[in-house]
Design an enzyme around this catalytic site. Structure first.
Site, short mmCIF file in Angstrom:
data_model
loop_
_atom_site.label_atom_id
_atom_site.label_comp_id
_atom_site.label_asym_id
_atom_site.label_seq_id
_atom_site.Cartn_x
_atom_site.Cartn_y
_atom_site.Cartn_z
N CYS A 1 42.31 -12.26 58.14
CA CYS A 1 42.58 -13.05 58.94
C CYS A 1 44.66 -12.25 58.78
CB CYS A 1 43.15 -14.55 58.59
SG CYS A 1 41.71 -15.30 58.95
N GLN B 1 33.73 -10.86 64.66
CA GLN B 1 33.97 -11.92 64.05
C GLN B 1 34.26 -13.33 65.19
OE1 GLN B 1 35.74 -13.44 60.06
NE2 GLN B 1 33.50 -12.79 59.41
N HIS C 1 30.41 -16.68 62.06
CA HIS C 1 30.99 -17.20 60.56
C HIS C 1 30.72 -18.69 60.65
CE1 HIS C 1 33.97 -17.35 57.04
NE2 HIS C 1 34.11 -16.64 57.59
N HIS D 1 33.13 -20.62 54.22
CA HIS D 1 34.61 -20.49 53.76
C HIS D 1 34.81 -21.66 54.11
CE1 HIS D 1 35.31 -15.79 53.51
NE2 HIS D 1 34.30 -16.67 52.74
N TYR E 1 34.54 -23.57 56.66
CA TYR E 1 34.77 -24.01 58.27
C TYR E 1 33.38 -24.39 58.70
CZ TYR E 1 38.53 -20.28 57.35
OH TYR E 1 39.50 -20.03 56.51
#
Length: 333
Positions: A2, A76, A154, A157, A159
Protein backbone atom coordinates in the site's frame (compact mmCIF):
# COMPACT_ATOMS: atom_id res chain seq x y z
CA UNK A 1 2.54 -2.67 -0.89
CA UNK A 2 0.00 0.00 0.00
CA UNK A 3 1.24 3.46 -0.94
CA UNK A 4 -1.45 5.54 0.79
CA UNK A 5 -1.07 8.09 -1.99
CA UNK A 6 -4.45 8.23 -3.74
CA UNK A 7 -7.23 10.79 -3.65
CA UNK A 8 -10.74 9.30 -3.98
CA UNK A 9 -9.19 6.02 -5.08
CA UNK A 10 -7.48 7.41 -8.18
CA UNK A 11 -4.05 6.23 -9.26
CA UNK A 12 -1.70 9.08 -10.11
CA UNK A 13 1.84 9.88 -11.19
CA UNK A 14 3.25 8.39 -7.99
CA UNK A 15 1.75 5.01 -8.90
CA UNK A 16 2.97 5.29 -12.48
CA UNK A 17 6.56 5.87 -11.39
CA UNK A 18 6.40 3.48 -8.43
CA UNK A 19 4.96 0.53 -10.37
CA UNK A 20 6.70 1.40 -13.64
CA UNK A 21 10.10 1.38 -11.92
CA UNK A 22 9.61 -2.26 -10.95
CA UNK A 23 8.86 -3.18 -14.55
CA UNK A 24 11.95 -1.33 -15.74
CA UNK A 25 13.81 -3.11 -12.93
CA UNK A 26 13.14 -6.52 -14.44
CA UNK A 27 10.24 -7.90 -12.40
CA UNK A 28 8.32 -10.58 -14.30
CA UNK A 29 5.02 -9.35 -12.86
CA UNK A 30 4.08 -6.04 -11.27
CA UNK A 31 0.97 -6.02 -9.10
CA UNK A 32 -0.82 -2.99 -7.70
CA UNK A 33 -1.39 -2.49 -4.04
CA UNK A 34 -4.71 -3.65 -2.62
CA UNK A 35 -7.35 -1.74 -4.58
CA UNK A 36 -10.63 -1.22 -2.76
CA UNK A 37 -13.72 -2.59 -4.51
CA UNK A 38 -15.95 -0.20 -2.52
CA UNK A 39 -15.10 3.18 -1.00
CA UNK A 40 -15.92 1.93 2.50
CA UNK A 41 -13.56 -1.00 1.83
CA UNK A 42 -10.46 1.19 1.92
CA UNK A 43 -7.96 0.77 4.73
CA UNK A 44 -7.30 4.50 4.67
CA UNK A 45 -8.77 7.49 2.83
CA UNK A 46 -5.65 7.43 0.64
CA UNK A 47 -6.03 3.85 -0.63
CA UNK A 48 -6.09 2.95 -4.30
CA UNK A 49 -9.57 2.11 -5.59
CA UNK A 50 -11.27 0.39 -8.46
CA UNK A 51 -14.92 0.89 -7.48
CA UNK A 52 -15.74 3.29 -10.34
CA UNK A 53 -15.21 3.37 -14.09
CA UNK A 54 -13.51 6.76 -13.63
CA UNK A 55 -10.55 4.88 -12.12
CA UNK A 56 -9.85 2.99 -15.35
CA UNK A 57 -8.00 5.56 -17.53
CA UNK A 58 -5.01 6.15 -15.23
CA UNK A 59 -4.78 2.46 -14.38
CA UNK A 60 -4.75 1.77 -18.11
CA UNK A 61 -1.83 4.14 -18.60
CA UNK A 62 0.11 2.43 -15.81
CA UNK A 63 -0.63 -1.09 -17.03
CA UNK A 64 0.34 -0.14 -20.58
CA UNK A 65 3.71 1.15 -19.36
CA UNK A 66 4.30 -2.02 -17.33
CA UNK A 67 3.48 -4.17 -20.34
CA UNK A 68 5.70 -2.14 -22.68
CA UNK A 69 8.65 -2.76 -20.38
CA UNK A 70 8.33 -6.52 -20.31
CA UNK A 71 6.35 -7.22 -17.15
CA UNK A 72 2.85 -8.61 -16.73
CA UNK A 73 0.50 -6.09 -15.09
CA UNK A 74 -1.57 -7.44 -12.23
CA UNK A 75 -4.15 -6.03 -9.85
CA UNK A 76 -5.08 -6.99 -6.30
CA UNK A 77 -8.72 -6.53 -5.26
CA UNK A 78 -9.58 -5.98 -1.62
CA UNK A 79 -12.06 -4.92 1.03
CA UNK A 80 -10.61 -3.88 4.40
CA UNK A 81 -13.64 -4.94 6.46
CA UNK A 82 -13.23 -4.10 10.13
CA UNK A 83 -9.75 -2.68 9.47
CA UNK A 84 -11.17 0.17 7.37
CA UNK A 85 -11.18 3.91 8.09
CA UNK A 86 -7.69 4.22 9.57
CA UNK A 87 -4.88 6.71 9.12
CA UNK A 88 -1.82 6.05 6.97
CA UNK A 89 1.02 4.40 8.93
CA UNK A 90 3.12 7.57 8.99
CA UNK A 91 0.14 9.32 10.59
CA UNK A 92 -0.14 6.74 13.35
CA UNK A 93 -2.51 4.23 11.73
CA UNK A 94 -5.27 4.86 14.25
CA UNK A 95 -9.02 4.84 13.64
CA UNK A 96 -10.43 7.88 11.84
CA UNK A 97 -13.89 9.38 12.31
CA UNK A 98 -15.91 11.50 9.92
CA UNK A 99 -14.20 14.70 11.07
CA UNK A 100 -10.80 13.34 10.03
CA UNK A 101 -11.70 11.86 6.59
CA UNK A 102 -12.90 8.59 8.05
CA UNK A 103 -16.35 7.06 7.61
CA UNK A 104 -19.06 5.06 9.34
CA UNK A 105 -20.18 2.41 9.32
CA UNK A 106 -17.40 -0.04 8.68
CA UNK A 107 -18.37 -3.65 8.07
CA UNK A 108 -17.35 -7.14 9.13
CA UNK A 109 -18.84 -10.59 9.61
CA UNK A 110 -19.54 -9.91 13.31
CA UNK A 111 -19.63 -6.97 15.70
CA UNK A 112 -16.11 -7.64 16.96
CA UNK A 113 -13.50 -4.85 16.68
CA UNK A 114 -9.97 -5.71 15.61
CA UNK A 115 -8.56 -4.32 18.87
CA UNK A 116 -9.86 -2.35 21.86
CA UNK A 117 -8.83 0.86 20.08
CA UNK A 118 -10.55 -0.10 16.83
CA UNK A 119 -14.02 0.69 15.53
CA UNK A 120 -16.71 -1.93 16.14
CA UNK A 121 -17.90 -3.09 12.73
CA UNK A 122 -21.49 -3.46 11.65
CA UNK A 123 -22.22 -7.10 10.73
CA UNK A 124 -23.02 -7.50 7.06
CA UNK A 125 -26.46 -8.88 6.34
CA UNK A 126 -27.08 -11.08 3.32
CA UNK A 127 -27.89 -8.09 1.11
CA UNK A 128 -24.66 -6.45 2.19
CA UNK A 129 -22.69 -9.60 1.43
CA UNK A 130 -24.28 -9.80 -2.02
CA UNK A 131 -23.27 -6.17 -2.63
CA UNK A 132 -19.65 -6.97 -1.74
CA UNK A 133 -19.65 -9.99 -4.05
CA UNK A 134 -20.98 -7.86 -6.93
CA UNK A 135 -18.39 -5.19 -6.17
CA UNK A 136 -15.54 -7.68 -6.53
CA UNK A 137 -16.94 -8.84 -9.87
CA UNK A 138 -17.35 -5.28 -11.14
CA UNK A 139 -13.82 -4.45 -10.02
CA UNK A 140 -12.55 -7.46 -11.97
CA UNK A 141 -14.25 -6.14 -15.08
CA UNK A 142 -12.65 -2.73 -14.61
CA UNK A 143 -9.22 -4.26 -14.02
CA UNK A 144 -9.52 -6.13 -17.30
CA UNK A 145 -10.69 -3.03 -19.16
CA UNK A 146 -7.67 -1.22 -17.78
CA UNK A 147 -5.36 -3.92 -19.15
CA UNK A 148 -4.53 -6.09 -16.14
CA UNK A 149 -3.56 -9.63 -17.11
CA UNK A 150 -3.38 -11.18 -13.64
CA UNK A 151 -5.93 -10.69 -10.89
CA UNK A 152 -5.57 -11.44 -7.20
CA UNK A 153 -8.34 -11.56 -4.60
CA UNK A 154 -7.02 -10.40 -1.22
CA UNK A 155 -8.31 -12.77 1.46
CA UNK A 156 -5.50 -12.32 3.98
CA UNK A 157 -4.13 -10.08 6.74
CA UNK A 158 -7.37 -9.67 8.64
CA UNK A 159 -9.30 -7.90 5.89
CA UNK A 160 -12.93 -8.68 5.13
CA UNK A 161 -12.69 -12.03 3.33
CA UNK A 162 -10.15 -13.31 5.85
CA UNK A 163 -12.44 -12.07 8.64
CA UNK A 164 -15.15 -14.40 7.38
CA UNK A 165 -12.69 -17.32 7.24
CA UNK A 166 -11.33 -16.97 10.76
CA UNK A 167 -13.39 -18.15 13.75
CA UNK A 168 -11.63 -15.42 15.75
CA UNK A 169 -13.50 -12.71 13.84
CA UNK A 170 -16.55 -14.63 12.57
CA UNK A 171 -19.02 -15.73 15.23
CA UNK A 172 -22.12 -15.73 13.01
CA UNK A 173 -24.80 -18.39 13.36
CA UNK A 174 -26.21 -18.16 9.83
CA UNK A 175 -25.03 -19.77 6.57
CA UNK A 176 -21.91 -17.55 6.61
CA UNK A 177 -20.63 -18.60 10.03
CA UNK A 178 -19.97 -21.56 12.26
CA UNK A 179 -18.73 -24.47 10.18
CA UNK A 180 -15.74 -24.42 7.86
CA UNK A 181 -18.09 -24.73 4.90
CA UNK A 182 -20.09 -21.71 6.03
CA UNK A 183 -17.08 -19.53 6.91
CA UNK A 184 -15.54 -20.11 3.46
CA UNK A 185 -18.81 -19.39 1.64
CA UNK A 186 -18.26 -15.66 1.03
CA UNK A 187 -14.81 -16.22 -0.48
CA UNK A 188 -16.16 -18.97 -2.71
CA UNK A 189 -18.99 -16.68 -3.85
CA UNK A 190 -16.49 -13.91 -4.59
CA UNK A 191 -14.26 -16.27 -6.55
CA UNK A 192 -17.18 -17.52 -8.62
CA UNK A 193 -18.42 -14.00 -9.36
CA UNK A 194 -14.93 -12.77 -10.25
CA UNK A 195 -14.27 -15.79 -12.46
CA UNK A 196 -17.48 -15.03 -14.34
CA UNK A 197 -16.26 -11.47 -14.99
CA UNK A 198 -12.58 -12.31 -15.55
CA UNK A 199 -11.50 -14.11 -18.76
CA UNK A 200 -11.01 -17.84 -18.38
CA UNK A 201 -7.71 -17.53 -20.24
CA UNK A 202 -6.20 -15.19 -17.63
CA UNK A 203 -4.82 -16.24 -14.23
CA UNK A 204 -6.72 -15.71 -11.00
CA UNK A 205 -4.81 -15.75 -7.71
CA UNK A 206 -6.07 -15.70 -4.13
CA UNK A 207 -3.94 -14.33 -1.31
CA UNK A 208 -4.55 -16.01 2.04
CA UNK A 209 -3.18 -15.92 5.54
CA UNK A 210 -2.21 -19.55 5.83
CA UNK A 211 -2.47 -19.37 9.63
CA UNK A 212 -3.66 -16.84 12.20
CA UNK A 213 -0.78 -17.82 14.52
CA UNK A 214 -3.39 -17.85 17.31
CA UNK A 215 -5.13 -20.55 19.29
CA UNK A 216 -8.63 -21.24 18.00
CA UNK A 217 -7.94 -19.43 14.74
CA UNK A 218 -7.44 -20.34 11.09
CA UNK A 219 -4.78 -23.02 10.53
CA UNK A 220 -2.55 -24.33 7.75
CA UNK A 221 -4.77 -27.41 7.64
CA UNK A 222 -7.73 -25.15 6.95
CA UNK A 223 -5.74 -23.49 4.19
CA UNK A 224 -5.08 -26.80 2.47
CA UNK A 225 -8.79 -27.61 2.57
CA UNK A 226 -9.65 -24.14 1.27
CA UNK A 227 -7.22 -24.47 -1.63
CA UNK A 228 -8.90 -27.75 -2.59
CA UNK A 229 -12.23 -25.91 -2.67
CA UNK A 230 -10.96 -22.98 -4.71
CA UNK A 231 -9.11 -24.77 -7.47
CA UNK A 232 -12.25 -26.25 -9.10
CA UNK A 233 -13.80 -22.77 -9.03
CA UNK A 234 -11.06 -21.43 -11.30
CA UNK A 235 -8.33 -20.28 -8.93
CA UNK A 236 -4.90 -20.84 -10.47
CA UNK A 237 -2.57 -19.99 -7.59
CA UNK A 238 -2.61 -19.49 -3.81
CA UNK A 239 -0.44 -16.63 -2.55
CA UNK A 240 0.67 -17.78 0.90
CA UNK A 241 1.08 -15.12 3.54
CA UNK A 242 0.00 -15.32 7.20
CA UNK A 243 -1.32 -13.45 10.23
CA UNK A 244 -3.25 -10.23 10.59
CA UNK A 245 -6.54 -11.55 11.97
CA UNK A 246 -5.92 -10.47 15.54
CA UNK A 247 -3.32 -8.22 17.19
CA UNK A 248 -0.55 -9.09 19.61
CA UNK A 249 0.23 -12.59 18.37
CA UNK A 250 3.71 -14.06 18.38
CA UNK A 251 4.89 -14.66 14.82
CA UNK A 252 8.21 -16.52 14.42
CA UNK A 253 9.34 -14.23 11.63
CA UNK A 254 12.63 -14.96 9.93
CA UNK A 255 14.05 -15.48 6.45
CA UNK A 256 11.53 -17.46 4.40
CA UNK A 257 9.37 -18.23 7.44
CA UNK A 258 6.19 -18.53 5.34
CA UNK A 259 7.67 -20.69 2.59
CA UNK A 260 6.63 -23.98 4.28
CA UNK A 261 3.00 -22.90 3.92
CA UNK A 262 3.40 -22.54 0.16
CA UNK A 263 5.16 -25.89 -0.02
CA UNK A 264 2.52 -27.77 1.98
CA UNK A 265 -0.45 -26.28 0.11
CA UNK A 266 1.26 -26.97 -3.22
CA UNK A 267 1.87 -30.62 -2.34
CA UNK A 268 -1.33 -31.47 -0.49
CA UNK A 269 -3.84 -29.45 -2.52
CA UNK A 270 -2.18 -29.91 -5.90
CA UNK A 271 -2.36 -26.22 -6.77
CA UNK A 272 0.31 -23.71 -7.73
CA UNK A 273 1.52 -21.47 -4.93
CA UNK A 274 3.56 -18.32 -4.38
CA UNK A 275 5.96 -17.81 -1.51
CA UNK A 276 6.32 -14.44 0.17
CA UNK A 277 7.85 -12.91 3.26
CA UNK A 278 11.46 -12.03 4.14
CA UNK A 279 12.81 -13.38 0.87
CA UNK A 280 15.72 -11.09 0.21
CA UNK A 281 18.57 -12.81 -1.63
CA UNK A 282 18.69 -14.14 -5.21
CA UNK A 283 20.01 -17.49 -4.01
CA UNK A 284 17.15 -17.83 -1.53
CA UNK A 285 14.51 -17.11 -4.17
CA UNK A 286 16.19 -19.41 -6.67
CA UNK A 287 16.36 -22.25 -4.13
CA UNK A 288 12.63 -21.96 -3.34
CA UNK A 289 11.77 -22.42 -7.01
CA UNK A 290 14.34 -25.08 -7.87
CA UNK A 291 13.37 -27.28 -4.93
CA UNK A 292 9.66 -27.10 -5.72
CA UNK A 293 8.65 -25.28 -2.55
CA UNK A 294 6.59 -22.82 -4.62
CA UNK A 295 5.91 -21.91 -8.22
CA UNK A 296 6.49 -18.17 -7.83
CA UNK A 297 8.29 -15.86 -5.45
CA UNK A 298 6.64 -12.53 -4.62
CA UNK A 299 8.76 -9.66 -3.33
CA UNK A 300 7.39 -6.62 -1.51
CA UNK A 301 9.64 -4.75 0.90
CA UNK A 302 12.76 -5.91 -0.91
CA UNK A 303 11.48 -4.26 -4.08
CA UNK A 304 10.74 -1.09 -2.12
CA UNK A 305 14.37 -1.09 -1.07
CA UNK A 306 15.67 -1.85 -4.56
CA UNK A 307 13.38 -1.65 -7.61
CA UNK A 308 16.19 -3.14 -9.73
CA UNK A 309 16.57 -6.24 -7.57
CA UNK A 310 15.45 -8.61 -10.38
CA UNK A 311 18.13 -7.33 -12.75
CA UNK A 312 20.81 -7.64 -10.08
CA UNK A 313 19.54 -11.12 -9.17
CA UNK A 314 19.67 -12.30 -12.77
CA UNK A 315 23.26 -11.12 -13.10
CA UNK A 316 24.25 -12.63 -9.76
CA UNK A 317 22.78 -16.00 -10.76
CA UNK A 318 24.41 -15.76 -14.21
CA UNK A 319 21.06 -15.81 -15.97
CA UNK A 320 21.30 -12.50 -17.76
CA UNK A 321 18.57 -9.93 -17.38
CA UNK A 322 16.52 -7.73 -19.71
CA UNK A 323 18.39 -4.53 -18.89
CA UNK A 324 16.73 -1.49 -20.48
CA UNK A 325 18.80 -0.26 -23.39
CA UNK A 326 18.84 3.15 -21.73
CA UNK A 327 20.76 1.63 -18.77
CA UNK A 328 23.12 -0.74 -20.56
CA UNK A 329 26.06 1.66 -20.30
CA UNK A 330 25.87 1.32 -16.50
CA UNK A 331 25.75 -2.49 -16.50
CA UNK A 332 28.81 -4.07 -14.99
CA UNK A 333 30.64 -6.58 -17.11
Amino acid sequence: MCEYSSVDGFANDWHLVHLGSRAVGGAAMVMTEAAAVLPEGRISPQDLGVWADHHIPMLSRIFRFIDEHGAVPGMQLAHAGRKASTAAPWNGGGALDESTQGWRPIFGPSAIPFSPASITPQPLDEAGIARVVRAFAEAARRAREAGARILEIHSAHGYLLHEFLSPLSNTRDDCYGGSFENRTRVLREVVQAVRHAWPATLPLFVRISATDWAEGGWTIGDSVCLAKQLQPLGVDLIDCSSGGAVPNVTIPAGPGFQVPFAERIRKEAGISTAAVGMITSPEQADHILRTGQADMVFLARELLRDPYWPLRAADQLHQGGPWPKQYLRAKRA
